[in-house]
Motif scaffolding. Sequence first.
Motif, PDB file in Angstrom:
ATOM      1  N   ARG A  61     -29.816 -34.270  29.186  1.00  0.00           N
ATOM      2  CA  ARG A  61     -30.703 -33.611  28.226  1.00  0.00           C
ATOM      3  C   ARG A  61     -31.979 -34.408  27.933  1.00  0.00           C
ATOM      4  NH1 ARG A  61     -26.948 -30.427  25.083  1.00  0.00           N
ATOM      5  NH2 ARG A  61     -25.839 -29.212  26.657  1.00  0.00           N
ATOM      6  N   MET A  62     -31.844 -35.696  27.619  1.00  0.00           N
ATOM      7  CA  MET A  62     -33.010 -36.462  27.191  1.00  0.00           C
ATOM      8  C   MET A  62     -34.046 -36.662  28.296  1.00  0.00           C
ATOM      9  SD  MET A  62     -33.117 -39.959  24.940  1.00  0.00           S
ATOM     10  CE  MET A  62     -32.125 -39.184  23.660  1.00  0.00           C
ATOM     11  N   PRO A  63     -33.638 -37.029  29.532  1.00  0.00           N
ATOM     12  CA  PRO A  63     -34.656 -37.144  30.586  1.00  0.00           C
ATOM     13  C   PRO A  63     -35.383 -35.829  30.844  1.00  0.00           C
ATOM     14  CG  PRO A  63     -32.575 -38.110  31.307  1.00  0.00           C
ATOM     15  CD  PRO A  63     -32.317 -37.428  30.007  1.00  0.00           C
ATOM     16  N   ARG A  64     -34.636 -34.717  30.806  1.00  0.00           N
ATOM     17  CA  ARG A  64     -35.265 -33.409  31.031  1.00  0.00           C
ATOM     18  C   ARG A  64     -36.258 -33.093  29.918  1.00  0.00           C
ATOM     19  NH1 ARG A  64     -33.097 -28.692  33.980  1.00  0.00           N
ATOM     20  NH2 ARG A  64     -34.431 -26.910  33.489  1.00  0.00           N
ATOM     21  N   LEU A  65     -35.873 -33.385  28.673  1.00  0.00           N
ATOM     22  CA  LEU A  65     -36.763 -33.143  27.548  1.00  0.00           C
ATOM     23  C   LEU A  65     -38.063 -33.940  27.705  1.00  0.00           C
ATOM     24  CD1 LEU A  65     -35.748 -33.066  23.811  1.00  0.00           C
ATOM     25  CD2 LEU A  65     -37.681 -34.449  24.515  1.00  0.00           C
ATOM     26  N   LEU A  66     -37.949 -35.219  28.030  1.00  0.00           N
ATOM     27  CA  LEU A  66     -39.139 -36.065  28.142  1.00  0.00           C
ATOM     28  C   LEU A  66     -40.026 -35.648  29.303  1.00  0.00           C
ATOM     29  CD1 LEU A  66     -37.559 -39.556  27.353  1.00  0.00           C
ATOM     30  CD2 LEU A  66     -39.075 -38.210  25.895  1.00  0.00           C
ATOM     31  N   ILE A  67     -39.419 -35.351  30.456  1.00  0.00           N
ATOM     32  CA  ILE A  67     -40.194 -34.913  31.623  1.00  0.00           C
ATOM     33  C   ILE A  67     -40.947 -33.628  31.297  1.00  0.00           C
ATOM     34  CG2 ILE A  67     -39.839 -33.711  33.825  1.00  0.00           C
ATOM     35  CD1 ILE A  67     -40.138 -36.563  34.338  1.00  0.00           C
ATOM     36  N   THR A  68     -40.262 -32.689  30.666  1.00  0.00           N
ATOM     37  CA  THR A  68     -40.883 -31.400  30.342  1.00  0.00           C
ATOM     38  C   THR A  68     -42.041 -31.578  29.375  1.00  0.00           C
ATOM     39  OG1 THR A  68     -38.710 -30.365  30.622  1.00  0.00           O
ATOM     40  CG2 THR A  68     -40.406 -29.064  29.550  1.00  0.00           C
ATOM     41  N   PHE A  69     -41.830 -32.380  28.348  1.00  0.00           N
ATOM     42  CA  PHE A  69     -42.881 -32.603  27.350  1.00  0.00           C
ATOM     43  C   PHE A  69     -44.086 -33.307  27.969  1.00  0.00           C
ATOM     44  CE2 PHE A  69     -44.628 -35.438  23.982  1.00  0.00           C
ATOM     45  CZ  PHE A  69     -45.256 -34.450  23.250  1.00  0.00           C
ATOM     46  N   LEU A  70     -43.845 -34.362  28.737  1.00  0.00           N
ATOM     47  CA  LEU A  70     -44.950 -35.113  29.349  1.00  0.00           C
ATOM     48  C   LEU A  70     -45.723 -34.242  30.340  1.00  0.00           C
ATOM     49  CD1 LEU A  70     -43.191 -38.552  29.987  1.00  0.00           C
ATOM     50  CD2 LEU A  70     -44.892 -38.035  28.226  1.00  0.00           C
ATOM     51  N   ALA A  71     -45.002 -33.461  31.136  1.00  0.00           N
ATOM     52  CA  ALA A  71     -45.665 -32.591  32.108  1.00  0.00           C
ATOM     53  C   ALA A  71     -46.500 -31.517  31.399  1.00  0.00           C
ATOM     54  CB  ALA A  71     -44.634 -31.937  33.019  1.00  0.00           C
ATOM     55  N   GLY A  72     -45.983 -30.953  30.316  1.00  0.00           N
ATOM     56  CA  GLY A  72     -46.742 -29.966  29.551  1.00  0.00           C
ATOM     57  C   GLY A  72     -48.018 -30.555  28.979  1.00  0.00           C
ATOM     58  N   MET A  73     -47.949 -31.797  28.492  1.00  0.00           N
ATOM     59  CA  MET A  73     -49.135 -32.482  27.999  1.00  0.00           C
ATOM     60  C   MET A  73     -50.183 -32.623  29.101  1.00  0.00           C
ATOM     61  SD  MET A  73     -47.276 -35.531  25.818  1.00  0.00           S
ATOM     62  CE  MET A  73     -48.784 -36.452  25.594  1.00  0.00           C
ATOM     63  N   ALA A  74     -49.731 -33.064  30.273  1.00  0.00           N
ATOM     64  CA  ALA A  74     -50.655 -33.281  31.383  1.00  0.00           C
ATOM     65  C   ALA A  74     -51.301 -31.973  31.840  1.00  0.00           C
ATOM     66  CB  ALA A  74     -49.913 -33.940  32.545  1.00  0.00           C
ATOM     67  N   LEU A  75     -50.517 -30.913  31.946  1.00  0.00           N
ATOM     68  CA  LEU A  75     -51.055 -29.626  32.387  1.00  0.00           C
ATOM     69  C   LEU A  75     -52.053 -29.066  31.385  1.00  0.00           C
ATOM     70  CD1 LEU A  75     -47.771 -28.007  33.771  1.00  0.00           C
ATOM     71  CD2 LEU A  75     -49.748 -28.730  35.114  1.00  0.00           C
ATOM     72  N   ALA A  76     -51.764 -29.214  30.089  1.00  0.00           N
ATOM     73  CA  ALA A  76     -52.681 -28.712  29.066  1.00  0.00           C
ATOM     74  C   ALA A  76     -54.013 -29.446  29.114  1.00  0.00           C
ATOM     75  CB  ALA A  76     -52.038 -28.867  27.686  1.00  0.00           C
ATOM     76  N   LEU A  77     -53.968 -30.770  29.232  1.00  0.00           N
ATOM     77  CA  LEU A  77     -55.211 -31.545  29.277  1.00  0.00           C
ATOM     78  C   LEU A  77     -55.982 -31.259  30.556  1.00  0.00           C
ATOM     79  CD1 LEU A  77     -56.928 -33.576  27.798  1.00  0.00           C
ATOM     80  CD2 LEU A  77     -55.633 -35.419  28.877  1.00  0.00           C
TER      81      LEU A  77
END
Length: 335
Positions: A61-77
């Motif tokens: 759960r935790m690695p997936r949560l962090l990967i998803t959040f970080l990737a969403g940040m990068a795509l938005a920027l």
Amino acid sequence: MIQQHLIRKQRITLIVLTIILLITAVLSLGLGYSTLGFGRIVPVLMGQGDFKEEFVLYSIRMPRLLITFLAGMALALSGAVLQSITRNDLADPGIIGINSGAGVAIAVFFLFIPVEPGSFAFLLPFVAFLGAFITAILIYLFSRDPRTGLQPVRLVLVGIGFSMALSGVMIVLISSAEREKVDFIAQWLAGSIWGTDWPFILALLPWLVVLIPFVLYKANRLNILGLGESAAIGLGLNIGKERAVLLLAAVALAAAAVSVTGSIAFIGLMAPHLAKALVGPRHQLFLPVAILLGGWLLLAADTIGRNLLEPSGIPAGVMAALIGAPYFVYLLMKK
């Protein structure tokens, strides 16, 4: 100078978004095919869980949560920068073909180049960046008119054309590949969060640590670019240099994100627009909001998708497209 009431509005927005993000993170950790109740999250974090609970939380759960959040940040920027330097509200790394370029490079790398398992996660962002960068340069050259400069509508059309052509290349590449490798490419194309392990977080994090502060530092230059070429030149800005550097940053952010999450579109389209609606168009104000929104949007899409159909769920890329595609059509009709 930014007015104080706008700064206060931004801070309130960031606080509210952080609270919503934390609630979504708790839901993401507590929901899933493997049982881990909400009441057990804090005890497990404090070291009071059994082996199964710790494995589910720390290894799934935790690695997936962090990967998803970080990737969403990068795509938005990345989407925010692309929209600013092209002066095109429809620009998004997934829509205009940059993600497809990264995907072809990853497919070639995965299918034909032998690599040690330990270095696979760390090489992927570089491979994706190379493919995305070449694609972005070609799209930029085909979209630019020598007399009138970059054409926003032409950029979208050329980008969609490149995306379709590269999808065809991807089909050719996987048509003769082994079944296991085809399954991986299919997961990547669907935007299924596949890099759900700690090495992939370590591979993605350095790109964000460098590029997010860099883009925030360039916020004022993005404001000037948004005024138009004539005004930017009049203010002494080297347009060609700034656009090239910022394009490089946007491509690197998108490539690093999709290398571990798969092909995900529309996050980079929606997050900047929502952020501008909340705090206004100045980049110093809306970029931090867009970054948080992008992380939350992808995390929410993944959390909803993987719990709708158990055990495999619906890929986050599909969930993002279900929300983003109608929004893209609305913007296209509006603009």
